[in-house]
Design an enzyme around this catalytic site. Structure first.
Site, mmCIF file in Angstrom:
data_model
loop_
_atom_site.group_PDB
_atom_site.id
_atom_site.type_symbol
_atom_site.label_atom_id
_atom_site.label_comp_id
_atom_site.label_asym_id
_atom_site.label_seq_id
_atom_site.Cartn_x
_atom_site.Cartn_y
_atom_site.Cartn_z
ATOM 1 N N CYS A 102 111.193 2.574 58.794
ATOM 2 C CA CYS A 102 110.522 3.941 58.107
ATOM 3 C C CYS A 102 110.222 4.850 58.504
ATOM 4 O O CYS A 102 109.428 5.061 58.943
ATOM 5 C CB CYS A 102 109.640 3.332 56.395
ATOM 6 S SG CYS A 102 108.998 4.111 55.473
ATOM 7 N N CYS A 105 107.236 7.177 56.588
ATOM 8 C CA CYS A 105 106.300 6.520 56.096
ATOM 9 C C CYS A 105 105.526 5.012 56.511
ATOM 10 O O CYS A 105 106.176 4.772 58.513
ATOM 11 C CB CYS A 105 105.603 6.183 54.918
ATOM 12 S SG CYS A 105 106.323 5.601 53.750
ATOM 13 N N SER A 106 105.596 4.264 55.969
ATOM 14 C CA SER A 106 105.595 2.406 56.975
ATOM 15 C C SER A 106 106.725 1.962 55.936
ATOM 16 O O SER A 106 105.743 0.604 55.783
ATOM 17 C CB SER A 106 104.809 2.292 57.527
ATOM 18 O OG SER A 106 103.965 2.492 56.311
ATOM 19 N N CYS A 107 107.047 1.610 54.700
ATOM 20 C CA CYS A 107 107.696 1.227 54.064
ATOM 21 C C CYS A 107 108.077 -0.333 55.063
ATOM 22 O O CYS A 107 108.846 0.176 55.987
ATOM 23 C CB CYS A 107 108.776 1.436 53.049
ATOM 24 S SG CYS A 107 108.027 3.157 52.478
#
Lengths: 194, 95
Positions: A102, A105-107
């Site tokens: 991701c 962000c950090s999905c």
């Protein structure tokens, strides 16, 4: 990466305190919600999905066509959060290796797998794996043949991803739970072969 | 209800927009102004750019769009597949 001393952590604590003061949140409510969200989320879920796909070709094809429907067959769901998220499973083959990131962000499929590893959220991984996946994978100890197509999946919208690794050679005699024990979290993200 | 008609079909070539938006967007900068191929629809969702501004708009189709790394970065033999909202995309005519 969040640390208690970081500016963002201080800001979040401040907003949380304001919400509590104004009666919009009960004390500790956020922690409770986070605990509920994470309950049951563990890479072991992903390992079960992979092992079932290895032993059951019908399940594997349903998984690739409609992962949300297929994982319900084995009692799992992407509905652990506020809404059910779409799951997309991408299969490694002889000629193709998949890796998930991701970049924005950090999905990550948290409801299914639990919190993501720290490196997955790092700027180094997020910025480099889209540009030089072979180099990043080499640092993870995955050396891909030159002829293997590398497919990077950037979780930039509402889907969450799971990699279906190739079944290791010499595992024909193993039972489903023994196969599941071979699958690692990195394998589910694509930074390990299995 | 009329079935929803997706604007793009699998295999269609699309170009991403080049605008430097003043706010949140889910079109990663590295994929701006690039030509890719639709590989699969990825659900129907409100545009994240609008939601981040508190604006409500009709949900729109999101697509998995695959790019050749060389088209994004000038080098690399891999592909990068990004999930992009309909509004980010314009059709590319011809082969």
């Amino acid at each position: 990466m969040s640390h208690d001393s970081s500016l963002i952590s201080a800001q979040v604590r401040h907003v949380e305190a304001l919400l509590e003061q104004r009666g919009l949140l009960d004390a500790g409510e956020i922690d409770t919600r986070i605990d509920e969200f994470l309950a049951g989320g563990t890479p072991a879920n992903g390992a079960r999905i992979v092992a079932r796909a290895w032993v059951d070709p019908g399940f594997a094809s349903r998984l690739l066509a409609d992962a949300n429907g297929a994982i319900r067959e084995i009692g799992l769901s992407m509905a652990g959060g506020l809404q059910e998220q779409r799951l997309k499973v991408v299969a490694n083959t002889d000629g193709e290796h998949n890796v998930v990131v991701c970049t924005l962000c950090s999905c990550y499929p948290i409801a299914l797998l639990g919190p993501s590893p720290g490196w997955y959220k790092s700027e180094a991984y997020r910025s480099r794996v889209v540009r030089d996946p072979r180099g990043v994978l080499r640092e993870f100890g995955v050396e891909l043949p030159a002829g293997t197509q590398v497919s990077v999946w950037d979780a930039s919208a509402e889907s969450r991803y799971l990699v279906l690794p190739r079944r290791p050679e010499g595992t024909e005699g193993l039972a489903e739970d023994e196969l599941a024990a071979l699958v690692t979290r990195k394998g589910l993200i694509g930074t390990a072969a299995v | 209800m009329t079935p929803r008609t997706d604007r793009f079909a699998v295999g269609d070539r699309v170009r991403t927009r080049t605008v430097d938006v003043d706010g949140h967007t889910r079109l990663p900068r590295y994929a701006r102004g690039a030509v890719g191929v639709v590989v699969q629809p990825a659900g129907v969702h409100p545009l994240a750019d609008d939601r981040a501004r508190g604006v409500s708009g009709p949900p729109q189709t999101v697509y998995h769009v695959r790019f050749a790394a060389a088209d994004l970065f000038g080098a690399g033999d891999h592909t990068v597949t990004v999930e992009l909202w309909n509004d980010y995309l314009t059709p590319v005519e011809g082969p």
